[in-house]
Design an enzyme around this catalytic site. Sequence first.
Site, PDB file in Angstrom:
ATOM      1  N   ARG A  46      21.078  -2.728  -7.035  1.00 20.81           N
ATOM      2  CA  ARG A  46      22.093  -3.463  -6.267  1.00 20.81           C
ATOM      3  C   ARG A  46      22.528  -2.731  -5.004  1.00 20.81           C
ATOM      4  O   ARG A  46      23.414  -3.196  -4.287  1.00 20.81           O
ATOM      5  CB  ARG A  46      23.330  -3.704  -7.156  1.00 20.81           C
ATOM      6  N   HIS A  98      27.845   4.918  -5.748  1.00 19.59           N
ATOM      7  CA  HIS A  98      28.395   3.558  -5.792  1.00 19.59           C
ATOM      8  C   HIS A  98      29.262   3.377  -7.023  1.00 19.59           C
ATOM      9  O   HIS A  98      28.984   3.957  -8.069  1.00 19.59           O
ATOM     10  CB  HIS A  98      27.264   2.523  -5.766  1.00 19.59           C
ATOM     11  N   CYS A 101      28.430   2.655 -11.285  1.00 20.20           N
ATOM     12  CA  CYS A 101      27.159   3.378 -11.449  1.00 20.20           C
ATOM     13  C   CYS A 101      26.923   3.641 -12.939  1.00 20.20           C
ATOM     14  O   CYS A 101      27.730   4.304 -13.597  1.00 20.20           O
ATOM     15  CB  CYS A 101      27.199   4.685 -10.672  1.00 20.20           C
TER      16      CYS A 101
HETATM   17 CO    CO Z   1      24.030   4.281  -9.928  1.00 21.94          CO
END
Ligand code: CO
Length: 211
Positions: A46, A98, A101
């Site tokens: 993503r 991110h 995660c």
């Molecule tokens: Co990650």
Amino acid sequence: MATYQEIFEHNRKWVAARTAEDPDFFEKLAKDQEPDYLYIGCSDSRVPANEIMGLEPGDVFVHRNVGNLVLNTDLNAQTVIDYAVNYLHVKHVIVCGHYNCGAVRAAMVPQDMGLLNPWLRNIRDVYRMHYDELQAIADETTRYQRLVELNVQEQCFNVIKTATVQKSYLDNNYPIVHGWVFDLHRGYLVDLNIDFEAVLKEVQKLYDLHS
Ligand code: CO
């Protein structure tokens, strides 16, 4: 979700669109790469590096692994840094984590993860280094997000600990190391505003490898 065959159709359409925009696009692309950025991020599907930065092919040299880790024994990550700094002369190195995660989430759970154990241990170590701060956060989601940020910060330190980066910075004034977090819920990149000069000075108290 695209089928396997559709990927090749997409590719042909992409070639056609690019060539329509600029007939020499691929000829130029094939010549050489001179990216200004090295991006070290998570393998998570993503978080597509080029797309979130709005950068074109040729603009960013990319290394991704589970949890965006920069380990001194990881020949892969160390090779990427060496090549990007000494041969491509990138001006910026970005470590991008991110929120949401899975690697960071897994590292917060006391559980045997088999082969993943030694890799995730590095994130558990980040938790241990910042134990008091993290334990003081009552809300679990907030604590999880903070660990994502602290992991990025520690990986930035790991980049700055390398002789490659220290020597290049002292000789050329680049690269600058940055820590970012991609906020999956909103799509925004958050700059953690790591003070590169201050961190370099701090790191060089113990890890001075520039001479
Ligand atoms: Co990650």
